[in-house]
Motif scaffolding. Structure first.
Motif, short mmCIF file in Angstrom:
data_model
loop_
_atom_site.label_atom_id
_atom_site.label_comp_id
_atom_site.label_asym_id
_atom_site.label_seq_id
_atom_site.Cartn_x
_atom_site.Cartn_y
_atom_site.Cartn_z
N ALA A 174 14.46 -7.94 21.74
CA ALA A 174 13.32 -7.72 22.50
C ALA A 174 12.23 -8.77 22.24
O ALA A 174 12.40 -9.59 21.34
N PRO A 175 11.37 -9.12 23.19
CA PRO A 175 10.44 -10.18 22.90
C PRO A 175 9.56 -9.90 21.86
O PRO A 175 9.07 -8.50 21.67
N VAL A 176 9.17 -10.63 20.87
CA VAL A 176 8.32 -10.50 19.78
C VAL A 176 7.27 -11.70 19.77
O VAL A 176 7.69 -12.54 20.31
N CYS A 177 6.22 -11.51 19.26
CA CYS A 177 5.10 -12.22 19.17
C CYS A 177 4.12 -11.98 18.13
O CYS A 177 4.22 -10.65 17.76
N SER A 178 3.15 -12.67 17.68
CA SER A 178 2.20 -12.26 16.79
C SER A 178 1.16 -11.40 17.43
O SER A 178 0.95 -11.35 18.59
N ALA A 249 2.83 -19.38 18.44
CA ALA A 249 3.08 -20.29 19.26
C ALA A 249 3.63 -19.98 20.52
O ALA A 249 3.61 -20.79 21.78
N GLY A 250 4.02 -18.60 20.72
CA GLY A 250 4.45 -18.11 21.84
C GLY A 250 5.43 -16.78 21.77
O GLY A 250 5.19 -16.05 20.55
N VAL A 251 6.02 -16.49 22.56
CA VAL A 251 6.79 -15.24 22.54
C VAL A 251 8.44 -15.71 22.51
O VAL A 251 8.88 -16.16 23.19
N ALA A 252 8.96 -15.14 21.45
CA ALA A 252 10.36 -15.36 21.23
C ALA A 252 11.29 -14.11 21.47
O ALA A 252 10.87 -12.90 21.77
N MET A 253 12.57 -14.34 21.76
CA MET A 253 13.59 -13.38 22.07
C MET A 253 13.83 -12.91 20.64
O MET A 253 14.79 -13.63 20.04
N GLY A 254 13.33 -11.84 19.98
CA GLY A 254 13.80 -11.50 18.59
C GLY A 254 14.97 -10.55 18.59
O GLY A 254 15.50 -10.04 19.52
N ARG A 255 15.93 -11.24 17.68
CA ARG A 255 17.22 -10.28 17.47
C ARG A 255 17.14 -9.29 16.17
O ARG A 255 16.28 -9.92 15.14
N LEU A 270 6.40 -6.14 18.78
CA LEU A 270 6.86 -5.97 20.09
C LEU A 270 6.10 -5.61 20.92
O LEU A 270 5.76 -4.15 21.13
N PRO A 271 5.47 -6.43 21.84
CA PRO A 271 4.56 -6.13 22.92
C PRO A 271 4.85 -5.43 23.90
O PRO A 271 3.89 -4.84 24.75
#
Length: 310
Positions: A174-178, A249-255, A270-271
């Motif tokens: 899922a996309p993850v970010c701060s 820094a951006g949005v990562a694809m988190g495992r 998880l936005p």
């Protein structure tokens, strides 16, 4: 079809065992010169040994091409046979004991090693103190011919040509970010706003994967496919993507198996909703066909399976 074990029994003398050892080195490297370096021989001596072996077994083991060599079909069969004999001999020479012992080399993708495997290793050492474990990490395709690796733990879709693979554990993404990044871009609950973000990519997610393969896979599984931005940063490790995301820094694809601690700490959110399963994607135990499986390798496989469900 020739029966290689029968031929070996009738054609080989004691003097040919050195030639078989040379054959193993050449077959691993697919190079006379590299085998010569390993064996501290001249390339000419290596070539002569292979010629004598081919004469003894009445088989052509290598095709000599312009700038390289490759195994013939019979050479491939002999390589697998002799490699199996070598593994069985090494196992037989281990100290006599019912306990697992000896050296074990495990090749792992860097992110998984750091965030999943290493925190659990003390448990393996306590249970199997006589196994000397050597952990190697990297993103290169593992070549069991040229590297002294017993077992690999890889992320991917489970297809590894010529090797045995078994799913250890699946993965969800899922996309993850701060929280700060999500607030700045008004991202929470609005996948259409991804287009104004910077995407963080693990460009070496699995063998032969496109640099944005995980993002494309996630987007393709959404009911309404979001438009992905052209702004991106690429890394060669998934954990570097999530670390960069935690620093806005951006949005990562988190495992999930790798980023869950950062989610629990609040460094990531998880936005766009929870994790989704990717069909066939997961962490696989990979090894060459071996029968029987050495005890030291089997106990590692069993232990990793325990860890995967705990």
């Amino acid at each position: 079809m020739l029966n290689l074990p029968d031929r070996l029994g009738t054609r080989l003398s004691g003097a040919q065992f050195a030639n078989l050892h040379t054959f193993l080195a050449v077959a691993r490297h697919l190079s006379f010169s590299l085998a010569a370096q390993e064996l501290c021989l001249s390339a000419s001596a290596v070539s002569h040994r292979i010629a004598r072996l081919e004469q003894a077994v009445a088989l052509r083991l290598f095709e000599r091409l312009t700038r390289r060599i490759r195994l013939t079909a019979e050479g491939e069969r002999l390589y697998r046979l002799v490699q199996g004999f070598e593994a069985q001999l090494q196992e037989a020479l281990q100290p006599s004991s019912e306990a697992a012992s000896g050296a074990l080399s495990l090749y792992v993708r860097p992110s998984l090693a750091q965030h999943w495997l290493v925190p659990r290793l003390a448990g393996f050492q306590q249970r199997y103190p006589q196994v000397s474990l050597d952990i190697r990490t990297g993103n290169d395709p593992v070549d069991f011919r040229t590297r002294p690796v017993d077992l690999a733990l890889l992320y991917g879709h489970g297809e590894f040509a010529g090797l045995c693979s078994q799913l250890l554990m699946d993965e969800r993404i899922a996309p993850v970010c701060s929280p700060q990044y999500a607030e700045r871009h008004g991202l929470s609950g609005h996948p259409e706003r991804l287009v104004g973000c910077t995407l963080l990519h693990d460009a070496l997610a699995w063998e032969q994967a496109a640099f944005d393969a995980e993002w494309q896979r996630w987007a393709g599984e959404q009911a309404v496919q979001p438009q992905l931005p052209t702004s991106h940063l690429t890394f060669d490790r998934s954990d570097l993507c999530s670390a960069a995301a935690s620093h806005h820094a951006g949005v990562a694809m988190g495992r999930q198996r790798l980023v869950q601690p950062l989610l629990d700490q609040g460094a990531l959110i998880l936005p766009l909703g929870g994790f989704s399963q990717t069909a066939g994607q997961g962490y696989y135990l990979v090894h060459p066909p071996r029968e029987p499986m050495p005890l030291r390798v089997q106990v590692m496989i069993d232990w990793l399976r325990e860890c995967a469900v705990s």
